[in-house]
Design a protein around this motif. Sequence first.
Motif, PDB file in Angstrom:
ATOM      1  N   ALA A 118      44.942  40.388  47.537  1.00 28.84           N
ATOM      2  CA  ALA A 118      44.713  41.410  46.718  1.00 28.84           C
ATOM      3  C   ALA A 118      45.945  42.311  46.399  1.00 28.84           C
ATOM      4  O   ALA A 118      46.829  42.425  47.415  1.00 28.84           O
ATOM      5  CB  ALA A 118      43.344  42.120  47.112  1.00 28.84           C
ATOM      6  N   PRO A 119      46.115  42.960  45.117  1.00 27.08           N
ATOM      7  CA  PRO A 119      47.475  43.905  45.004  1.00 27.08           C
ATOM      8  C   PRO A 119      47.343  44.668  46.392  1.00 27.08           C
ATOM      9  O   PRO A 119      46.543  45.436  46.583  1.00 27.08           O
ATOM     10  CB  PRO A 119      46.893  44.397  43.865  1.00 27.08           C
ATOM     11  CG  PRO A 119      46.096  43.763  43.180  1.00 27.08           C
ATOM     12  CD  PRO A 119      45.095  43.042  44.145  1.00 27.08           C
ATOM     13  N   GLY A 120      48.639  44.771  46.943  1.00 23.83           N
ATOM     14  CA  GLY A 120      48.933  45.605  47.822  1.00 23.83           C
ATOM     15  C   GLY A 120      48.527  45.344  49.346  1.00 23.83           C
ATOM     16  O   GLY A 120      48.579  46.124  50.164  1.00 23.83           O
ATOM     17  N   LYS A 121      47.757  44.257  49.342  1.00 22.74           N
ATOM     18  CA  LYS A 121      47.113  43.644  50.741  1.00 22.74           C
ATOM     19  C   LYS A 121      47.643  42.463  51.202  1.00 22.74           C
ATOM     20  O   LYS A 121      48.270  41.590  50.305  1.00 22.74           O
ATOM     21  CB  LYS A 121      45.618  43.630  50.701  1.00 22.74           C
ATOM     22  CG  LYS A 121      45.057  44.943  50.334  1.00 22.74           C
ATOM     23  CD  LYS A 121      43.465  44.634  50.229  1.00 22.74           C
ATOM     24  CE  LYS A 121      42.672  45.968  50.231  1.00 22.74           C
ATOM     25  NZ  LYS A 121      41.214  45.792  50.052  1.00 22.74           N
ATOM     26  N   GLU A 122      47.449  42.044  52.278  1.00 19.15           N
ATOM     27  CA  GLU A 122      48.182  40.884  52.823  1.00 19.15           C
ATOM     28  C   GLU A 122      47.240  39.670  52.381  1.00 19.15           C
ATOM     29  O   GLU A 122      46.056  39.902  52.358  1.00 19.15           O
ATOM     30  CB  GLU A 122      48.423  40.890  54.284  1.00 19.15           C
ATOM     31  CG  GLU A 122      49.438  42.107  54.858  1.00 19.15           C
ATOM     32  CD  GLU A 122      49.619  42.051  56.416  1.00 19.15           C
ATOM     33  OE1 GLU A 122      50.301  42.842  57.040  1.00 19.15           O
ATOM     34  OE2 GLU A 122      48.642  41.293  57.251  1.00 19.15           O
ATOM     35  N   ARG A 123      47.827  38.567  52.550  1.00 20.65           N
ATOM     36  CA  ARG A 123      47.019  37.283  52.042  1.00 20.65           C
ATOM     37  C   ARG A 123      46.050  37.275  53.398  1.00 20.65           C
ATOM     38  O   ARG A 123      46.254  37.204  54.487  1.00 20.65           O
ATOM     39  CB  ARG A 123      47.921  36.168  51.996  1.00 20.65           C
ATOM     40  CG  ARG A 123      47.285  34.676  51.533  1.00 20.65           C
ATOM     41  CD  ARG A 123      48.461  34.019  51.361  1.00 20.65           C
ATOM     42  NE  ARG A 123      49.193  33.567  52.639  1.00 20.65           N
ATOM     43  CZ  ARG A 123      50.277  32.875  52.697  1.00 20.65           C
ATOM     44  NH1 ARG A 123      50.826  32.663  51.580  1.00 20.65           N
ATOM     45  NH2 ARG A 123      50.821  32.787  53.915  1.00 20.65           N
ATOM     46  N   GLU A 124      44.847  36.527  53.124  1.00 19.84           N
ATOM     47  CA  GLU A 124      43.965  36.385  54.104  1.00 19.84           C
ATOM     48  C   GLU A 124      43.249  35.147  53.918  1.00 19.84           C
ATOM     49  O   GLU A 124      43.044  34.529  52.529  1.00 19.84           O
ATOM     50  CB  GLU A 124      42.752  37.419  54.089  1.00 19.84           C
ATOM     51  CG  GLU A 124      42.106  37.519  52.784  1.00 19.84           C
ATOM     52  CD  GLU A 124      40.602  38.483  52.815  1.00 19.84           C
ATOM     53  OE1 GLU A 124      40.305  39.005  54.023  1.00 19.84           O
ATOM     54  OE2 GLU A 124      40.280  39.303  51.807  1.00 19.84           O
ATOM     55  N   GLY A 125      42.732  34.450  54.721  1.00 23.40           N
ATOM     56  CA  GLY A 125      42.095  33.172  54.676  1.00 23.40           C
ATOM     57  C   GLY A 125      40.803  33.117  54.158  1.00 23.40           C
ATOM     58  O   GLY A 125      39.926  34.522  54.650  1.00 23.40           O
ATOM     59  N   VAL A 126      40.067  32.573  53.335  1.00 22.70           N
ATOM     60  CA  VAL A 126      38.789  32.526  53.009  1.00 22.70           C
ATOM     61  C   VAL A 126      37.775  31.460  53.396  1.00 22.70           C
ATOM     62  O   VAL A 126      37.009  31.940  53.906  1.00 22.70           O
ATOM     63  CB  VAL A 126      38.812  32.687  51.410  1.00 22.70           C
ATOM     64  CG1 VAL A 126      37.339  32.465  50.930  1.00 22.70           C
ATOM     65  CG2 VAL A 126      39.757  33.658  50.605  1.00 22.70           C
ATOM     66  N   ALA A 127      38.222  30.317  53.433  1.00 22.08           N
ATOM     67  CA  ALA A 127      37.665  29.325  53.698  1.00 22.08           C
ATOM     68  C   ALA A 127      38.425  27.771  54.007  1.00 22.08           C
ATOM     69  O   ALA A 127      39.708  27.986  53.317  1.00 22.08           O
ATOM     70  CB  ALA A 127      36.603  28.905  52.633  1.00 22.08           C
ATOM     71  N   CYS A 128      37.926  27.028  54.794  1.00 24.49           N
ATOM     72  CA  CYS A 128      38.825  25.826  55.045  1.00 24.49           C
ATOM     73  C   CYS A 128      37.638  24.731  55.474  1.00 24.49           C
ATOM     74  O   CYS A 128      36.907  24.910  56.041  1.00 24.49           O
ATOM     75  CB  CYS A 128      39.550  26.220  56.590  1.00 24.49           C
ATOM     76  SG  CYS A 128      40.623  25.005  57.160  1.00 24.49           S
ATOM     77  N   ILE A 129      38.310  23.584  54.867  1.00 26.25           N
ATOM     78  CA  ILE A 129      37.473  22.320  55.031  1.00 26.25           C
ATOM     79  C   ILE A 129      38.002  21.197  55.562  1.00 26.25           C
ATOM     80  O   ILE A 129      39.460  21.196  55.057  1.00 26.25           O
ATOM     81  CB  ILE A 129      36.868  22.208  53.648  1.00 26.25           C
ATOM     82  CG1 ILE A 129      35.536  20.974  53.824  1.00 26.25           C
ATOM     83  CG2 ILE A 129      37.891  21.727  52.678  1.00 26.25           C
ATOM     84  CD1 ILE A 129      34.955  20.825  52.468  1.00 26.25           C
ATOM     85  N   THR A 130      37.655  20.581  56.509  1.00 23.40           N
ATOM     86  CA  THR A 130      38.288  19.449  57.261  1.00 23.40           C
ATOM     87  C   THR A 130      38.508  18.190  56.218  1.00 23.40           C
ATOM     88  O   THR A 130      37.748  18.227  55.192  1.00 23.40           O
ATOM     89  CB  THR A 130      37.634  19.083  58.458  1.00 23.40           C
ATOM     90  OG1 THR A 130      36.190  18.928  58.271  1.00 23.40           O
ATOM     91  CG2 THR A 130      37.833  20.140  59.546  1.00 23.40           C
ATOM     92  N   ARG A 131      39.009  17.160  56.764  1.00 24.22           N
ATOM     93  CA  ARG A 131      39.575  15.999  55.885  1.00 24.22           C
ATOM     94  C   ARG A 131      38.285  15.397  55.185  1.00 24.22           C
ATOM     95  O   ARG A 131      38.405  14.862  54.322  1.00 24.22           O
ATOM     96  CB  ARG A 131      40.559  15.083  56.656  1.00 24.22           C
ATOM     97  CG  ARG A 131      41.891  15.689  57.244  1.00 24.22           C
ATOM     98  CD  ARG A 131      42.447  14.735  58.137  1.00 24.22           C
ATOM     99  NE  ARG A 131      43.888  15.166  58.524  1.00 24.22           N
ATOM    100  CZ  ARG A 131      43.997  16.235  59.373  1.00 24.22           C
ATOM    101  NH1 ARG A 131      42.835  16.432  60.362  1.00 24.22           N
ATOM    102  NH2 ARG A 131      45.256  16.615  59.725  1.00 24.22           N
ATOM    103  N   GLY A 132      37.581  15.060  56.141  1.00 18.21           N
ATOM    104  CA  GLY A 132      36.121  14.484  55.806  1.00 18.21           C
ATOM    105  C   GLY A 132      35.365  15.194  55.094  1.00 18.21           C
ATOM    106  O   GLY A 132      34.252  15.097  54.485  1.00 18.21           O
ATOM    107  N   GLY A 133      35.448  16.717  55.158  1.00 12.83           N
ATOM    108  CA  GLY A 133      34.480  17.586  54.514  1.00 12.83           C
ATOM    109  C   GLY A 133      33.120  18.120  55.556  1.00 12.83           C
ATOM    110  O   GLY A 133      32.432  18.757  55.006  1.00 12.83           O
ATOM    111  N   GLY A 134      33.629  17.526  56.878  1.00 15.04           N
ATOM    112  CA  GLY A 134      32.161  17.752  57.723  1.00 15.04           C
ATOM    113  C   GLY A 134      32.392  18.972  58.456  1.00 15.04           C
ATOM    114  O   GLY A 134      31.317  19.540  58.965  1.00 15.04           O
ATOM    115  N   ILE A 135      33.237  19.755  58.341  1.00  8.77           N
ATOM    116  CA  ILE A 135      33.446  21.117  59.186  1.00  8.77           C
ATOM    117  C   ILE A 135      33.988  22.007  58.069  1.00  8.77           C
ATOM    118  O   ILE A 135      35.010  21.886  57.417  1.00  8.77           O
ATOM    119  CB  ILE A 135      34.254  20.985  60.406  1.00  8.77           C
ATOM    120  CG1 ILE A 135      33.698  19.918  61.329  1.00  8.77           C
ATOM    121  CG2 ILE A 135      34.398  22.480  60.893  1.00  8.77           C
ATOM    122  CD1 ILE A 135      34.405  19.866  62.683  1.00  8.77           C
TER     123      ILE A 135
END
Length: 120
Positions: A40-57
């Motif tokens: 967001a403007p003026g803010k640090e980058r943050e992680g939102v979501a992450c998905i593993t290679r096969g999509g299982g996690i």
Amino acid sequence: QVQLVESGGGSVQPGGSLTLSCAASGSTFSRYVIGWFRQAPGKEREGVACITRGGGIMNYADSVKGRFTISRDNAKNIVALQMNSLNVEDTATYYCAAAADPLCSRLEVWGQGTLVTVSS
């Protein structure tokens, strides 16, 4: 090396929904863990979501749990981020990134970003 292109950003009212897509080129897409991040403007980058290679996690930031869903289709080289119940605090540029680890901490390739604006 994989290349990533985000799409699907736009303007939406609070409470609305958007689906972002991260399209990848190259045959190595399925080797990568994929994450969505935002800044967001003026803010640090943050992680939102992450998905593993096969999509299982899938892992989510606390701020989006229960509202956002990450998914991937390795046959189509696409990772999607379904965003529901959006609020003004979700306004940001959203990026997808290819990671070498299951927690999306070792990031190797970034897309160019897509802007999401939530306002009334």
